[in-house]
Design an enzyme around this catalytic site. Structure first.
Site, PDB file in Angstrom:
ATOM      1  N   PHE A 197       3.626   5.837   0.454  1.00  0.00           N
ATOM      2  CA  PHE A 197       3.897   4.543  -0.176  1.00  0.00           C
ATOM      3  C   PHE A 197       2.670   3.656  -0.065  1.00  0.00           C
ATOM      4  O   PHE A 197       1.791   3.864   0.785  1.00  0.00           O
ATOM      5  CB  PHE A 197       5.115   3.862   0.460  1.00  0.00           C
ATOM      6  CG  PHE A 197       4.945   3.534   1.930  1.00  0.00           C
ATOM      7  CD1 PHE A 197       4.463   2.295   2.335  1.00  0.00           C
ATOM      8  CD2 PHE A 197       5.263   4.473   2.902  1.00  0.00           C
ATOM      9  CE1 PHE A 197       4.315   1.989   3.675  1.00  0.00           C
ATOM     10  CE2 PHE A 197       5.108   4.180   4.255  1.00  0.00           C
ATOM     11  CZ  PHE A 197       4.633   2.934   4.638  1.00  0.00           C
ATOM     12  N   CYS A 198       2.598   2.669  -0.942  1.00  0.00           N
ATOM     13  CA  CYS A 198       1.531   1.662  -0.927  1.00  0.00           C
ATOM     14  C   CYS A 198       2.098   0.394  -1.561  1.00  0.00           C
ATOM     15  O   CYS A 198       3.292   0.311  -1.849  1.00  0.00           O
ATOM     16  CB  CYS A 198       0.288   2.158  -1.664  1.00  0.00           C
ATOM     17  SG  CYS A 198       0.582   2.672  -3.363  1.00  0.00           S
ATOM     18  N   THR A 199       1.280  -0.593  -1.786  1.00  0.00           N
ATOM     19  CA  THR A 199       1.774  -1.903  -2.218  1.00  0.00           C
ATOM     20  C   THR A 199       2.508  -1.836  -3.553  1.00  0.00           C
ATOM     21  O   THR A 199       3.658  -2.269  -3.667  1.00  0.00           O
ATOM     22  CB  THR A 199       0.618  -2.906  -2.322  1.00  0.00           C
ATOM     23  OG1 THR A 199      -0.091  -2.936  -1.086  1.00  0.00           O
ATOM     24  CG2 THR A 199       1.137  -4.300  -2.645  1.00  0.00           C
ATOM     25  N   CYS A 204      -0.936   5.488  -4.249  1.00  0.00           N
ATOM     26  CA  CYS A 204      -0.181   6.713  -4.010  1.00  0.00           C
ATOM     27  C   CYS A 204      -0.333   7.705  -5.153  1.00  0.00           C
ATOM     28  O   CYS A 204      -0.277   8.917  -4.928  1.00  0.00           O
ATOM     29  CB  CYS A 204       1.294   6.383  -3.821  1.00  0.00           C
ATOM     30  SG  CYS A 204       1.625   5.553  -2.260  1.00  0.00           S
ATOM     31  N   ILE A 226       5.909  -0.726  -2.455  1.00  0.00           N
ATOM     32  CA  ILE A 226       6.664  -1.593  -1.555  1.00  0.00           C
ATOM     33  C   ILE A 226       7.266  -2.770  -2.304  1.00  0.00           C
ATOM     34  O   ILE A 226       8.396  -3.198  -2.031  1.00  0.00           O
ATOM     35  CB  ILE A 226       5.741  -2.110  -0.424  1.00  0.00           C
ATOM     36  CG1 ILE A 226       5.156  -0.940   0.364  1.00  0.00           C
ATOM     37  CG2 ILE A 226       6.491  -3.048   0.513  1.00  0.00           C
ATOM     38  CD1 ILE A 226       3.924  -1.300   1.172  1.00  0.00           C
TER      39      ILE A 226
END
Length: 262
Positions: A197-199, A204, A226
């Site tokens: 996961f990433c912002t 990703c 996220i």
């Protein structure tokens, strides 16, 4: 000269600002844009005409940006990206996330040309292959499985502000170090299922393409990142802890994409 998209009025914006919150759109798509250099000025002109502020990156591999304005301006901009003549249908899978800000989170407008919209080198091509997308509603079940390695692909200072329970922090200072982390810490024979996961999802996509190209069997990533999770998953059911760093003057967002209290 760029033609106005449907719904765009030459009389907009109004002469007087409203007291409404600012609309913020975060967006990206990996797409072949061989003419990205020629797109810069008309895209900048469109943003300026709609009185949008923020940052947009253009590269041969796609577009990535976050812009703020009023509702009408943001809607007209998104419509122009998806349906207008500038990109001619090439952004038909645009990843979009919306939030609000009490005050404008950007001081100016920047449209920049880059070698990559997210830096990892030419070792990964998300237009050829990416990991399996997982919607926010199904994310908790995936990361609860003990056979899943949950991996935060963000920088160390972002991880320190908040992350998912049990996630591995790669301890990197920039995303470009992800390749070194993979070489030193990940093993395709041992780590058979990875959930990343990433912002907002863009890092990703690059990371999942990179891992798949190196023989990792099952690679999943949180669709919309996220921000999409915090937007759609109730806080009572959330496995997120802390706040999510964002790259503007709001600094961080919490559940429901609420601004952090200053």
């Amino acid at each position: 000269m760029i033609a106005p998209s449907p719904g765009f009025s030459p009389d907009w914006p109004p002469d007087k600002p409203t007291a409404m919150a600012h609309r913020v759109a975060a967006f990206y798509q990996f797409a072949a844009l061989p003419d990205f250099r020629e797109l810069r000025e008309p895209l900048r002109a469109l943003c300026a005409a709609l009185q949008l502020k923020g940052s947009v990156l253009l590269a041969h591999e796609g577009i990535n940006g976050t812009l703020a304005g009023n509702d009408e301006g943001i809607a007209a901009f998104v419509d122009a990206l998806q349906h207008g003549p500038l990109f001619a249908g090439r952004l038909d899978h645009l990843e979009l996330k919306y939030s609000t800000a009490d005050a404008t989170p950007f001081r100016r407008l920047k449209v920049r040309l880059k070698k990559e919209i997210v830096t990892l080198g030419d070792a990964a091509d998300p237009t050829r292959q990416v990991g399996t997308y997982v919607d926010a509603i199904n994310w908790n079940a995936l990361i609860s499985d003990p056979d899943t390695l949950v991996l935060d692909t963000r920088n160390a200072f972002e991880v320190a502000m908040g992350t998912f329970e049990g996630a591995v922090d790669p301890g990197i200072r920039s995303f470009g170090e992800f390749k070194q982390f993979t070489a030193e810490r990940l093993d395709p024979a041992k780590h058979r299922r990875i959930a990343m996961f990433c912002t907002g999802g863009i890092r990703c996509e690059k990371a999942s393409a990179y891992l798949l190209a190196r023989g990792f069997a099952e690679v999943f990533h949180l669709k919309g990142g996220i921000l999409k999770y915090l937007e759609g998953v109730p806080e009572s059911e959330s496995r997120w802890r802390g706040e999510c760093f964002v790259f503007d003057e709001r600094v961080a967002l919490g559940h429901g994409l609420r601004e952090r209290q200053k």
